[in-house]
Design an enzyme around this catalytic site. Structure first.
Site, PDB file in Angstrom:
ATOM      1  N   ARG A   1      25.154  27.017  33.669  1.00 33.26           N
ATOM      2  CA  ARG A   1      24.786  28.286  34.297  1.00 33.26           C
ATOM      3  C   ARG A   1      25.813  28.585  35.376  1.00 33.26           C
ATOM      4  NH1 ARG A   1      25.075  26.256  38.558  1.00 33.26           N
ATOM      5  NH2 ARG A   1      24.209  28.115  39.459  1.00 33.26           N
ATOM      6  N   GLY A   2      25.693  29.763  35.976  1.00 32.55           N
ATOM      7  CA  GLY A   2      26.702  30.182  36.947  1.00 32.55           C
ATOM      8  C   GLY A   2      27.778  30.981  36.209  1.00 32.55           C
ATOM      9  N   ALA A   3      28.230  32.048  36.868  1.00 30.03           N
ATOM     10  CA  ALA A   3      29.079  33.023  36.179  1.00 30.03           C
ATOM     11  C   ALA A   3      30.309  32.412  35.496  1.00 30.03           C
ATOM     12  CB  ALA A   3      29.501  34.093  37.180  1.00 30.03           C
TER      13      ALA A   3
ATOM     14  N   ARG B   1      22.653  35.804  27.962  1.00 28.63           N
ATOM     15  CA  ARG B   1      22.195  36.136  29.324  1.00 28.63           C
ATOM     16  C   ARG B   1      22.863  37.451  29.749  1.00 28.63           C
ATOM     17  NH1 ARG B   1      22.036  31.659  33.777  1.00 28.63           N
ATOM     18  NH2 ARG B   1      20.527  33.135  34.615  1.00 28.63           N
TER      19      ARG B   1
ATOM     20  N   GLN C   1      18.134  26.247  42.370  1.00 22.98           N
ATOM     21  CA  GLN C   1      19.514  25.760  42.133  1.00 22.98           C
ATOM     22  C   GLN C   1      20.159  25.253  43.419  1.00 22.98           C
ATOM     23  OE1 GLN C   1      18.273  28.646  40.947  1.00 22.98           O
ATOM     24  NE2 GLN C   1      19.281  29.316  39.065  1.00 22.98           N
TER      25      GLN C   1
ATOM     26  N   ASP D   1      27.436  37.118  40.401  1.00 22.01           N
ATOM     27  CA  ASP D   1      27.420  37.076  38.941  1.00 22.01           C
ATOM     28  C   ASP D   1      28.086  38.308  38.350  1.00 22.01           C
ATOM     29  OD1 ASP D   1      25.404  34.661  38.352  1.00 22.01           O
ATOM     30  OD2 ASP D   1      24.829  35.743  40.161  1.00 22.01           O
TER      31      ASP D   1
ATOM     32  N   ASN E   1      23.874  39.037  42.839  1.00 22.20           N
ATOM     33  CA  ASN E   1      23.826  37.577  42.995  1.00 22.20           C
ATOM     34  C   ASN E   1      22.362  37.148  42.898  1.00 22.20           C
ATOM     35  OD1 ASN E   1      25.294  35.100  43.436  1.00 22.20           O
ATOM     36  ND2 ASN E   1      24.320  34.975  45.442  1.00 22.20           N
ATOM     37  N   LYS E   2      22.151  35.856  42.945  1.00 17.45           N
ATOM     38  CA  LYS E   2      20.805  35.300  42.761  1.00 17.45           C
ATOM     39  C   LYS E   2      19.786  36.002  43.657  1.00 17.45           C
ATOM     40  CE  LYS E   2      19.918  32.784  40.304  1.00 17.45           C
ATOM     41  NZ  LYS E   2      19.435  33.204  38.960  1.00 17.45           N
TER      42      LYS E   2
END
Ligand code: MRU
Length: 380
Positions: free
Chosen positions: A59-61, A99, A212, A253, A263-264
């Site tokens: 995960r993560g861009a 995603r 996370q 992201d 972002n998150k």
């Protein structure tokens, strides 16, 4: 600058790499197992790459982009010689649908399609796909390393102003080594500062609902020896009001060409608190995370909506028997909602830290670093 390459039990790792013994296999670290165990998973088919992204083993861009690149390489190995192009396009669509928010995903898949199309035979296309997937991964690591160099200067300046007292950085979620191929975006300046002897301390938001920050950022900062403290998501405003945060540094992201930052979930609230308290709010990103096709982040960035189980259940090691356990913490009939990201408008972002330098979060600021993205006014 030194290459960081996080060490786990004295071995250096990237977060994705081709197997040393079988070039039809790509290896990843299973982030679902962290921080409790360190597991490596083999990807053998494009479907494995889709699964890894969708289920968040990766995960993560940046890492989503790199996994999509290698996924396309695996797809090229599976594609029939007679039906190569159609097979590849089909897998490209599947990868892209895993995603929605991180722009690196479609960016990497499209880059792989464009590059492989130059090959004249399926075999040549497979060779190109392998090299291009590696190039995407290497570039991601290199761009993050450069972000570290630029961002370190900011931390250094604060440290000098504080006469060497610890620089307190607040971060949200995991825009770390684990979210990219190496170094991370938001963590790269932190690692660079720490490695050069600057006293830096990180407040890590736990980042509900998937945590996370708690499970990944704390783990990787700990592996690298960076002092850090885990805090609840709601603590940031209080810390800032009491002068305990020198800068907020987060990843993204997807960022529009005008500087709006997805972002998150919860990032926006940190930006509001930072503005109210005069704390600088920085966003670190490689160019692959810009989406130059959109201008209005709130209206145009697709926001992922995830299972409400992530909100109604909490997962972790049981205090009593040490087993991985999920527990419900609300009544069974409680309704929940779970959007994974929010958008921080450009006006709340002080600076963007990119691989080419630091700029204002504005169209002009971004174009000053990426002049090739300036549209010819004559083109519609
Ligand atoms: O849902 P995730 O874990 O893939 O979300 C990504 C993130 O960790 C963050 O939003 C991060 O700050 C930006 S990704 C470099």
């Amino acid at each position: 600058m030194v290459l960081i390459e996080l060490k786990v039990e004295n071995t250096s790792y990237r977060t994705i790499w081709p197997s040393e013994t079988d070039d039809r296999v790509v290896r990843i670290i299973n982030q679902l197992a962290l921080p409790h165990s360190f597991e490596i998973v083999d990807l053998r088919r494009a479907e494995d790459a889709c699964f890894a992204i969708e289920e968040m083993q990766v995960r993560g861009a940046g890492l989503i982009g790199a996994t999509a690149g290698f996924g396309m390489y695996l797809a090229s190995l599976q594609a029939g010689n007679e039906t190569f192009d159609q097979d590849l396009i089909r897998q490209a669509e599947k990868l892209k649908s895993t995603r929605p928010t991180a722009s690196n995903l479609a960016w990497a898949v499209d880059r792989m399609l464009a590059k492989t199309s130059a090959g004249k035979t399926p075999e040549e296309k497979r060779t190109i796909a392998k090299a291009e997937a590696q190039a995407i991964a290497d570039e991601d690591a290199d761009f993050c390393r450069r972000i570290g160099e630029y961002g370190k200067a900011i931390i250094e300046e604060i440290s000098a102003r504080k006469e060497g007292a610890p620089v307190n950085v607040l971060t949200h979620c995991n825009a770390g080594w684990l979210a990219f191929v190496d170094h991370g975006s938001a963590t790269s300046p932190i690692y660079a500062a720490h490695d050069s002897g600057i006293d830096v301390h990180v407040w890590v938001d736990e980042t509900r609902p998937r945590n996370q920050g708690a499970s990944l950022t704390c783990w990787e900062l700990g592996q690298h020896g960076v002092p850090h403290t885990l805090v609840t998501d709601n603590l940031g405003g209080h810390l800032m009001q009491h002068g305990l945060v020198d800068m907020v540094l987060v990843g993204t992201d997807r960022t529009t060409g005008t500087g709006d930052v997805a972002n998150k979930i919860g990032t926006y609230l940190k930006a509001l608190a930072a503005k109210d308290n005069g704390v600088p709010f920085y966003v670190a990103l490689p160019s692959s995370t810009f989406d130059f096709s959109i201008r209005d982040g709130l209206k145009e960035i697709p926001i992922e909506e995830r299972s409400t189980d992530e909100v109604t259940f909490v997962t972790g090691l049981s205090k009593t028997n040490g087993e991985l356990t999920s527990v419900r913490h609300c009544p069974p009939e409680t309704k929940a909602k779970n959007w994974g990201f929010d958008v921080t408008p450009a006006r709340l972002v002080d600076k963007l830290i990119c691989e080419r330098g630091i700029c204002d979060a504005s169209e002009e600021g971004i174009l000053s670093l990426f002049p090739e993205k300036r549209k010819d006014p004559a083109t519609p």
